[in-house]
Design a protein around this motif. Structure first.
Motif, PDB file in Angstrom:
ATOM      1  N   GLN A 299       0.805  -1.232  -0.149  1.00 57.87           N
ATOM      2  CA  GLN A 299       0.040  -0.002  -0.018  1.00 57.87           C
ATOM      3  C   GLN A 299       0.939   1.139  -0.001  1.00 57.87           C
ATOM      4  OE1 GLN A 299      -3.535   0.100  -0.331  1.00 57.87           O
ATOM      5  NE2 GLN A 299      -3.044   1.996  -0.664  1.00 57.87           N
ATOM      6  N   ALA A 300       2.018   1.402   0.582  1.00 56.87           N
ATOM      7  CA  ALA A 300       2.876   2.340   0.847  1.00 56.87           C
ATOM      8  C   ALA A 300       3.276   2.775  -0.799  1.00 56.87           C
ATOM      9  CB  ALA A 300       4.146   1.986   1.774  1.00 56.87           C
ATOM     10  N   ARG A 301       3.538   1.841  -1.644  1.00 55.08           N
ATOM     11  CA  ARG A 301       3.894   2.007  -2.943  1.00 55.08           C
ATOM     12  C   ARG A 301       2.722   2.609  -3.689  1.00 55.08           C
ATOM     13  NH1 ARG A 301       9.046  -0.069  -3.517  1.00 55.08           N
ATOM     14  NH2 ARG A 301       9.719  -1.693  -1.903  1.00 55.08           N
ATOM     15  N   ILE A 302       1.739   2.308  -3.750  1.00 52.48           N
ATOM     16  CA  ILE A 302       0.799   2.850  -4.043  1.00 52.48           C
ATOM     17  C   ILE A 302       0.571   4.232  -3.620  1.00 52.48           C
ATOM     18  CG2 ILE A 302      -1.904   2.666  -4.445  1.00 52.48           C
ATOM     19  CD1 ILE A 302      -1.568  -0.470  -4.179  1.00 52.48           C
ATOM     20  N   ASP A 303       0.481   4.405  -2.374  1.00 52.79           N
ATOM     21  CA  ASP A 303       0.233   5.645  -1.904  1.00 52.79           C
ATOM     22  C   ASP A 303       1.240   6.640  -2.265  1.00 52.79           C
ATOM     23  OD1 ASP A 303      -1.835   5.020  -0.232  1.00 52.79           O
ATOM     24  OD2 ASP A 303      -0.671   4.554   1.631  1.00 52.79           O
ATOM     25  N   ARG A 304       2.392   6.332  -2.543  1.00 53.77           N
ATOM     26  CA  ARG A 304       3.548   7.114  -3.415  1.00 53.77           C
ATOM     27  C   ARG A 304       3.035   7.568  -4.593  1.00 53.77           C
ATOM     28  NH1 ARG A 304       9.172   7.296  -2.265  1.00 53.77           N
ATOM     29  NH2 ARG A 304      10.236   8.571  -3.848  1.00 53.77           N
ATOM     30  N   LEU A 305       2.736   6.650  -5.384  1.00 54.43           N
ATOM     31  CA  LEU A 305       2.221   6.912  -6.849  1.00 54.43           C
ATOM     32  C   LEU A 305       1.020   7.982  -6.796  1.00 54.43           C
ATOM     33  CD1 LEU A 305       2.009   3.861  -9.194  1.00 54.43           C
ATOM     34  CD2 LEU A 305       3.393   5.941  -9.333  1.00 54.43           C
ATOM     35  N   ALA A 306       0.381   7.736  -5.851  1.00 50.52           N
ATOM     36  CA  ALA A 306      -1.065   8.796  -5.656  1.00 50.52           C
ATOM     37  C   ALA A 306      -0.397   9.924  -5.322  1.00 50.52           C
ATOM     38  CB  ALA A 306      -1.909   7.992  -4.852  1.00 50.52           C
ATOM     39  N   ALA A 307       0.474  10.183  -4.578  1.00 51.11           N
ATOM     40  CA  ALA A 307       0.917  11.497  -3.954  1.00 51.11           C
ATOM     41  C   ALA A 307       1.468  12.052  -5.189  1.00 51.11           C
ATOM     42  CB  ALA A 307       1.782  11.258  -2.810  1.00 51.11           C
ATOM     43  N   CYS A 308       2.431  11.343  -5.961  1.00 53.35           N
ATOM     44  CA  CYS A 308       2.968  11.922  -6.964  1.00 53.35           C
ATOM     45  C   CYS A 308       2.077  12.496  -7.998  1.00 53.35           C
ATOM     46  CB  CYS A 308       4.014  10.938  -7.830  1.00 53.35           C
ATOM     47  SG  CYS A 308       5.418  10.552  -6.944  1.00 53.35           S
ATOM     48  N   ALA A 309       0.872  11.941  -8.287  1.00 49.65           N
ATOM     49  CA  ALA A 309      -0.153  12.129  -9.135  1.00 49.65           C
ATOM     50  C   ALA A 309      -0.658  13.623  -8.615  1.00 49.65           C
ATOM     51  CB  ALA A 309      -1.195  11.240  -9.134  1.00 49.65           C
ATOM     52  N   VAL A 310      -0.949  13.450  -7.322  1.00 47.37           N
ATOM     53  CA  VAL A 310      -1.635  14.843  -6.867  1.00 47.37           C
ATOM     54  C   VAL A 310      -0.732  15.973  -7.072  1.00 47.37           C
ATOM     55  CG1 VAL A 310      -2.166  15.883  -4.703  1.00 47.37           C
ATOM     56  CG2 VAL A 310      -2.920  13.547  -5.190  1.00 47.37           C
ATOM     57  N   ALA A 311       0.516  15.848  -6.690  1.00 45.10           N
ATOM     58  CA  ALA A 311       1.612  16.886  -6.764  1.00 45.10           C
ATOM     59  C   ALA A 311       1.787  17.280  -8.060  1.00 45.10           C
ATOM     60  CB  ALA A 311       3.036  16.259  -5.887  1.00 45.10           C
ATOM     61  N   LEU A 312       1.678  16.676  -9.050  1.00 41.88           N
ATOM     62  CA  LEU A 312       2.079  16.934 -10.225  1.00 41.88           C
ATOM     63  C   LEU A 312       0.729  17.399 -11.159  1.00 41.88           C
ATOM     64  CD1 LEU A 312       4.782  14.179 -11.343  1.00 41.88           C
ATOM     65  CD2 LEU A 312       5.063  16.681 -11.155  1.00 41.88           C
ATOM     66  N   ASP A 313      -0.423  17.218 -10.461  1.00 41.83           N
ATOM     67  CA  ASP A 313      -1.692  17.294 -11.062  1.00 41.83           C
ATOM     68  C   ASP A 313      -1.790  16.625 -12.473  1.00 41.83           C
ATOM     69  OD1 ASP A 313      -4.555  18.380 -11.501  1.00 41.83           O
ATOM     70  OD2 ASP A 313      -3.566  20.149 -12.545  1.00 41.83           O
ATOM     71  N   ALA A 314      -1.613  15.359 -12.226  1.00 38.43           N
ATOM     72  CA  ALA A 314      -1.407  14.304 -13.317  1.00 38.43           C
ATOM     73  C   ALA A 314      -2.536  13.885 -14.024  1.00 38.43           C
ATOM     74  CB  ALA A 314      -0.217  13.128 -13.205  1.00 38.43           C
ATOM     75  N   PRO A 315      -2.586  13.535 -15.217  1.00 35.62           N
ATOM     76  CA  PRO A 315      -4.061  13.126 -15.704  1.00 35.62           C
ATOM     77  C   PRO A 315      -4.111  11.450 -15.506  1.00 35.62           C
ATOM     78  CG  PRO A 315      -2.442  13.685 -17.519  1.00 35.62           C
ATOM     79  CD  PRO A 315      -1.822  13.976 -16.126  1.00 35.62           C
TER      80      PRO A 315
END
Length: 276
Positions: free
Chosen positions: A74-90
């Protein structure tokens, strides 16, 4: 689902070529390795050179190990999610591969056996990842120098059933399709056309070279004409991203490669869009 990215040419963001990318006009999108962004208190820290780009940035993971027997952490998924939010990624992306077993890191992207049992595990890990992300998820086909025995699917059948089961998008690595086809002595364009192209979110294009009789997807060599031929064979325009990881050529050569990809796909050239 609407396409997260529109057709155009992009480039993988790396610190070594950050200045070159910052000076570009007309690049459609960039991709950054998610694990290269520090995490502090659950938030991804984006370097100024990346944050200041006036283009879309997609986080690309390398450590989820979607094809591993253990559930994705889950921590690795959370990291990807945090990157998506920080970059406003689509969207975010990862590889159809496993990179660890019993806590031991392989140091490489290893191929998933093309069996029903492995497909079940991979599908569940993808669903688990999708549930933890705020944006759509795309998975990438890898180049493999070996195949596991007793395959029950071709690669195209495997990817088609995977996308049908999970609704996941495909990050189509055209250079990896070429590498696998060349090493197996089959037609790369025919292999490309067997894939679920309607599920493609975006594509990777990269260079490689033959070493000891095997073609390696190096990301340090120019894109070969055969890979550009595969781009030409696509019947609908796709977002296309140039991957370069080391042995970075001069800016003029990088521009030549970006323009060659654009020409192959009948998309606007980067250099034309940089003219005053």
């Amino acid at each position: 689902m609407s396409a997260p990215l529109v057709p155009g040419v992009g480039i993988g963001w790396r610190p070594e070529i950050a200045g070159f990318i910052a000076a570009l006009r007309g690049v459609q999108f960039c991709e950054v390795i998610a694990e290269s962004l520090p995490i502090a208190r659950g938030r991804a820290i984006v370097p100024d050179e990346l944050a200041q780009l006036s283009t879309t940035v997609v986080p690309h993971g390398i450590s989820l190990s979607l094809g591993g027997a253990e559930p994705v952490e889950q921590a690795r998924i959370d990291r990807l999610a945090a990157c998506a939010v920080a970059l406003d990624a689509p969207l975010v992306s990862e590889h159809i591969a496993f990179v660890r077993a019993d806590g031991i890191e392989a140091g490489h992207l290893l191929p998933v056996p093309r069996t029903r049992e492995a497909l079940d595990v991979l599908s569940e890990n993808i669903r688990r990842t999708q549930d933890g992300l705020p944006v759509p998820f795309a998975v990438e086909n890898i180049a493999a120098l070996f195949d596991w025995p007793d395959a029950e699917y071709t690669e195209a059948q495997f990817l088609t059933e995977l996308t049908d089961r999970t609704g996941v998008l495909l990050l189509l690595d055209i250079a990896n399709v070429y590498a696998n086809a060349r090493n197996h002595g089959v037609d790369p364009v025919a292999e490309l056309n067997r894939l679920p192209l309607e599920r493609v979110a975006y594509c990777h294009v990269a260079g490689g070279r033959e070493i000891d009789g095997r073609y390696h997807d190096t990301h340090t060599d120019p894109v070969p004409e055969e890979v550009l031929d595969m781009v030409r064979s696509l019947t609908s325009p796709k977002p296309l991203l140039l991957e370069v990881d080391g042995n970075y050529p001069p800016a003029a050569q990088l521009l030549d490669q970006l323009d060659a990809i654009a020409d192959a796909a009948s998309l606007p050239r980067i250099t034309d869009r940089m003219l005053p």
